[in-house]
Design an enzyme around this catalytic site. Structure first.
Site, PDB file in Angstrom:
ATOM      1  N   GLY A  45     -35.517  71.262  52.564  1.00  0.00           N
ATOM      2  CA  GLY A  45     -34.549  71.959  51.737  1.00  0.00           C
ATOM      3  C   GLY A  45     -34.150  71.088  50.562  1.00  0.00           C
ATOM      4  O   GLY A  45     -34.159  69.850  50.674  1.00  0.00           O
ATOM      5  N   GLN A  50     -29.184  68.265  43.522  1.00  0.00           N
ATOM      6  CA  GLN A  50     -29.932  67.079  43.962  1.00  0.00           C
ATOM      7  C   GLN A  50     -31.021  66.670  42.973  1.00  0.00           C
ATOM      8  O   GLN A  50     -31.598  65.594  43.106  1.00  0.00           O
ATOM      9  CB  GLN A  50     -30.577  67.331  45.329  1.00  0.00           C
ATOM     10  CG  GLN A  50     -29.568  67.453  46.454  1.00  0.00           C
ATOM     11  CD  GLN A  50     -30.278  67.677  47.772  1.00  0.00           C
ATOM     12  OE1 GLN A  50     -30.641  68.791  48.107  1.00  0.00           O
ATOM     13  NE2 GLN A  50     -30.501  66.599  48.518  1.00  0.00           N
ATOM     14  N   CYS A  92     -31.041  64.250  54.710  1.00  0.00           N
ATOM     15  CA  CYS A  92     -30.782  64.792  53.371  1.00  0.00           C
ATOM     16  C   CYS A  92     -31.580  63.949  52.394  1.00  0.00           C
ATOM     17  O   CYS A  92     -31.545  62.716  52.480  1.00  0.00           O
ATOM     18  CB  CYS A  92     -29.287  64.701  53.065  1.00  0.00           C
ATOM     19  SG  CYS A  92     -28.844  65.275  51.409  1.00  0.00           S
ATOM     20  N   LEU A  93     -32.279  64.611  51.469  1.00  0.00           N
ATOM     21  CA  LEU A  93     -33.106  63.846  50.530  1.00  0.00           C
ATOM     22  C   LEU A  93     -32.271  62.944  49.621  1.00  0.00           C
ATOM     23  O   LEU A  93     -32.796  62.006  49.046  1.00  0.00           O
ATOM     24  CB  LEU A  93     -33.981  64.792  49.691  1.00  0.00           C
ATOM     25  CG  LEU A  93     -35.087  65.503  50.486  1.00  0.00           C
ATOM     26  CD1 LEU A  93     -35.839  66.479  49.597  1.00  0.00           C
ATOM     27  CD2 LEU A  93     -36.043  64.501  51.107  1.00  0.00           C
ATOM     28  N   HIS A 134     -26.458  73.527  55.218  1.00  0.00           N
ATOM     29  CA  HIS A 134     -26.481  72.230  54.529  1.00  0.00           C
ATOM     30  C   HIS A 134     -26.646  72.400  53.010  1.00  0.00           C
ATOM     31  O   HIS A 134     -25.907  71.795  52.223  1.00  0.00           O
ATOM     32  CB  HIS A 134     -27.642  71.395  55.109  1.00  0.00           C
ATOM     33  CG  HIS A 134     -27.856  70.061  54.461  1.00  0.00           C
ATOM     34  ND1 HIS A 134     -27.707  68.879  55.155  1.00  0.00           N
ATOM     35  CD2 HIS A 134     -28.220  69.702  53.205  1.00  0.00           C
ATOM     36  CE1 HIS A 134     -27.960  67.859  54.335  1.00  0.00           C
ATOM     37  NE2 HIS A 134     -28.280  68.337  53.148  1.00  0.00           N
ATOM     38  N   GLU A 135     -27.601  73.239  52.608  1.00  0.00           N
ATOM     39  CA  GLU A 135     -27.890  73.377  51.171  1.00  0.00           C
ATOM     40  C   GLU A 135     -26.772  74.141  50.444  1.00  0.00           C
ATOM     41  O   GLU A 135     -26.457  73.830  49.302  1.00  0.00           O
ATOM     42  CB  GLU A 135     -29.237  74.084  50.949  1.00  0.00           C
ATOM     43  CG  GLU A 135     -30.446  73.392  51.572  1.00  0.00           C
ATOM     44  CD  GLU A 135     -30.606  71.931  51.189  1.00  0.00           C
ATOM     45  OE1 GLU A 135     -30.126  71.524  50.110  1.00  0.00           O
ATOM     46  OE2 GLU A 135     -31.202  71.178  51.976  1.00  0.00           O
ATOM     47  N   HIS A 138     -24.112  71.830  49.488  1.00  0.00           N
ATOM     48  CA  HIS A 138     -24.400  71.047  48.273  1.00  0.00           C
ATOM     49  C   HIS A 138     -23.867  71.732  47.021  1.00  0.00           C
ATOM     50  O   HIS A 138     -23.429  71.070  46.079  1.00  0.00           O
ATOM     51  CB  HIS A 138     -25.915  70.867  48.098  1.00  0.00           C
ATOM     52  CG  HIS A 138     -26.482  69.648  48.775  1.00  0.00           C
ATOM     53  ND1 HIS A 138     -26.040  68.369  48.489  1.00  0.00           N
ATOM     54  CD2 HIS A 138     -27.466  69.500  49.694  1.00  0.00           C
ATOM     55  CE1 HIS A 138     -26.739  67.495  49.231  1.00  0.00           C
ATOM     56  NE2 HIS A 138     -27.594  68.153  49.972  1.00  0.00           N
TER      57      HIS A 138
HETATM   58 ZN   LIG Z   1     -28.838  67.464  51.407  1.00  0.00          ZN
END
Ligand SMILES: [Zn+2]
Length: 169
Positions: A45, A50, A92-93, A134-135, A138
Protein backbone atom coordinates in the site's frame (compact mmCIF):
# COMPACT_ATOMS: atom_id res chain seq x y z
CA UNK A 1 9.05 6.52 -12.81
CA UNK A 2 10.07 5.54 -9.30
CA UNK A 3 9.32 8.32 -6.83
CA UNK A 4 11.16 9.15 -3.61
CA UNK A 5 9.37 7.88 -0.53
CA UNK A 6 8.97 10.42 2.26
CA UNK A 7 10.16 8.98 5.55
CA UNK A 8 9.03 9.53 9.11
CA UNK A 9 10.46 12.79 10.45
CA UNK A 10 9.17 14.80 7.48
CA UNK A 11 6.32 17.13 8.55
CA UNK A 12 4.44 16.30 5.34
CA UNK A 13 3.40 12.94 6.78
CA UNK A 14 1.46 14.57 9.62
CA UNK A 15 -0.60 16.94 7.44
CA UNK A 16 -4.16 16.44 6.27
CA UNK A 17 -4.28 15.90 2.51
CA UNK A 18 -6.64 17.79 0.14
CA UNK A 19 -9.46 16.32 -1.96
CA UNK A 20 -8.61 15.34 -5.52
CA UNK A 21 -10.68 17.50 -7.89
CA UNK A 22 -8.95 16.98 -11.26
CA UNK A 23 -9.19 13.53 -12.81
CA UNK A 24 -6.71 14.36 -15.54
CA UNK A 25 -3.62 12.82 -17.13
CA UNK A 26 -1.49 14.22 -14.32
CA UNK A 27 -3.46 12.12 -11.83
CA UNK A 28 -3.15 9.01 -14.06
CA UNK A 29 0.61 9.53 -14.29
CA UNK A 30 0.90 9.98 -10.52
CA UNK A 31 -0.98 6.72 -9.91
CA UNK A 32 1.18 4.85 -12.48
CA UNK A 33 4.33 6.16 -10.79
CA UNK A 34 2.99 5.27 -7.36
CA UNK A 35 2.36 1.65 -8.45
CA UNK A 36 5.88 1.42 -9.87
CA UNK A 37 7.26 2.86 -6.61
CA UNK A 38 5.17 0.54 -4.42
CA UNK A 39 6.05 -2.64 -6.34
CA UNK A 40 9.72 -1.60 -6.39
CA UNK A 41 9.88 -0.92 -2.65
CA UNK A 42 8.26 -3.54 -2.28
CA UNK A 43 5.06 -2.82 -0.40
CA UNK A 44 1.31 -3.54 -0.50
CA UNK A 45 0.00 0.00 0.00
CA UNK A 46 1.14 3.55 -0.67
CA UNK A 47 -0.57 6.89 0.00
CA UNK A 48 0.12 10.03 -2.03
CA UNK A 49 1.57 12.01 0.93
CA UNK A 50 4.25 9.29 1.13
CA UNK A 51 5.54 10.44 -2.25
CA UNK A 52 5.26 14.12 -1.33
CA UNK A 53 1.81 14.80 -2.84
CA UNK A 54 -0.74 16.11 -0.31
CA UNK A 55 -3.79 14.67 -2.09
CA UNK A 56 -6.42 12.22 -0.86
CA UNK A 57 -5.56 9.06 -2.73
CA UNK A 58 -3.83 5.79 -2.15
CA UNK A 59 -3.08 2.59 -4.01
CA UNK A 60 -2.90 -0.98 -2.80
CA UNK A 61 -2.24 -4.49 -4.01
CA UNK A 62 -2.15 -7.04 -1.21
CA UNK A 63 -1.30 -9.78 -3.74
CA UNK A 64 1.99 -8.00 -4.60
CA UNK A 65 1.23 -8.10 -8.32
CA UNK A 66 -0.06 -11.72 -8.41
CA UNK A 67 -3.78 -10.99 -8.69
CA UNK A 68 -4.96 -8.15 -10.93
CA UNK A 69 -8.25 -7.95 -9.02
CA UNK A 70 -6.42 -6.73 -5.93
CA UNK A 71 -4.65 -3.86 -7.70
CA UNK A 72 -6.67 -0.76 -6.93
CA UNK A 73 -6.38 3.02 -6.69
CA UNK A 74 -8.73 4.79 -4.30
CA UNK A 75 -9.28 8.49 -4.82
CA UNK A 76 -10.99 10.55 -2.07
CA UNK A 77 -11.73 7.43 0.00
CA UNK A 78 -14.27 7.55 2.82
CA UNK A 79 -14.57 4.63 5.23
CA UNK A 80 -18.24 3.73 5.59
CA UNK A 81 -18.13 0.58 7.71
CA UNK A 82 -15.58 -0.84 10.14
CA UNK A 83 -16.31 -4.21 11.74
CA UNK A 84 -14.56 -6.58 14.13
CA UNK A 85 -10.88 -6.40 14.95
CA UNK A 86 -7.57 -8.00 14.08
CA UNK A 87 -4.18 -7.67 15.71
CA UNK A 88 -1.08 -8.20 13.61
CA UNK A 89 2.31 -6.96 12.54
CA UNK A 90 2.23 -3.91 10.36
CA UNK A 91 4.88 -2.07 8.40
CA UNK A 92 4.97 1.21 6.49
CA UNK A 93 7.16 2.28 3.59
CA UNK A 94 7.81 5.54 5.45
CA UNK A 95 9.27 3.50 8.35
CA UNK A 96 11.78 1.18 6.66
CA UNK A 97 12.50 -1.97 8.66
CA UNK A 98 9.98 -1.15 11.40
CA UNK A 99 7.15 -3.58 12.18
CA UNK A 100 4.76 -3.16 15.09
CA UNK A 101 1.59 -4.84 16.29
CA UNK A 102 -1.45 -2.75 15.45
CA UNK A 103 -5.12 -3.39 16.08
CA UNK A 104 -7.30 -2.75 13.01
CA UNK A 105 -10.85 -3.58 11.94
CA UNK A 106 -11.32 -7.06 10.42
CA UNK A 107 -13.63 -5.72 7.74
CA UNK A 108 -13.77 -2.32 6.09
CA UNK A 109 -16.16 -0.94 3.50
CA UNK A 110 -14.77 2.11 1.75
CA UNK A 111 -16.36 4.38 -0.84
CA UNK A 112 -13.93 5.98 -3.27
CA UNK A 113 -13.59 7.44 -6.73
CA UNK A 114 -11.73 5.77 -9.58
CA UNK A 115 -9.27 7.43 -11.96
CA UNK A 116 -12.11 8.90 -14.01
CA UNK A 117 -14.08 10.23 -11.06
CA UNK A 118 -16.70 7.46 -10.95
CA UNK A 119 -17.52 6.20 -7.48
CA UNK A 120 -17.36 2.63 -6.21
CA UNK A 121 -17.50 0.68 -2.95
CA UNK A 122 -14.81 -1.74 -1.84
CA UNK A 123 -15.67 -4.32 0.81
CA UNK A 124 -12.53 -6.00 2.15
CA UNK A 125 -11.30 -8.26 4.95
CA UNK A 126 -8.09 -9.09 6.78
CA UNK A 127 -4.89 -7.78 5.15
CA UNK A 128 -6.79 -5.59 2.69
CA UNK A 129 -8.91 -4.15 5.51
CA UNK A 130 -5.71 -3.45 7.45
CA UNK A 131 -4.24 -1.76 4.41
CA UNK A 132 -7.30 0.44 3.71
CA UNK A 133 -7.34 1.53 7.35
CA UNK A 134 -3.59 2.27 7.41
CA UNK A 135 -3.55 4.16 4.09
CA UNK A 136 -6.69 6.19 4.85
CA UNK A 137 -5.02 7.27 8.09
CA UNK A 138 -2.11 8.66 6.03
CA UNK A 139 -4.53 11.02 4.27
CA UNK A 140 -5.43 12.53 7.64
CA UNK A 141 -1.79 12.78 8.71
CA UNK A 142 -2.13 9.86 11.14
CA UNK A 143 0.71 7.34 11.39
CA UNK A 144 0.58 3.75 12.63
CA UNK A 145 2.87 4.49 15.59
CA UNK A 146 0.01 6.52 17.09
CA UNK A 147 -1.67 3.18 17.90
CA UNK A 148 1.21 2.15 20.18
CA UNK A 149 1.22 2.78 23.92
CA UNK A 150 3.06 6.03 24.81
CA UNK A 151 5.95 3.99 26.23
CA UNK A 152 6.40 1.81 23.14
CA UNK A 153 6.00 4.83 20.90
CA UNK A 154 8.74 6.76 22.73
CA UNK A 155 11.10 3.78 22.53
CA UNK A 156 10.48 3.46 18.81
CA UNK A 157 10.91 7.21 18.23
CA UNK A 158 14.24 7.06 20.05
CA UNK A 159 15.37 4.11 17.90
CA UNK A 160 14.43 6.06 14.77
CA UNK A 161 16.17 9.24 15.97
CA UNK A 162 19.34 7.22 16.46
CA UNK A 163 19.05 5.84 12.94
CA UNK A 164 18.53 9.37 11.59
CA UNK A 165 21.66 10.54 13.48
CA UNK A 166 23.62 7.59 12.13
CA UNK A 167 22.50 8.38 8.60
CA UNK A 168 20.62 5.08 8.35
CA UNK A 169 17.13 6.45 7.70
ZN1 LIG B 1 2.18 3.77 5.83
Amino acid sequence: MILDIVKYGDALLTKRADEVTEFDSKLHKLVDDMFETMYGAPGVGLAAPQVGVLKRLFIMDCSSGKNKNQKVALINPIIEVEEGEQIGDEGCLSFPGIFVQVKRPQRVVVRAQDLNGGSFDLDVLDLEARCVSHETDHLDGDLFIEYLSPLKRDLLKRRIKKRIRDGEW
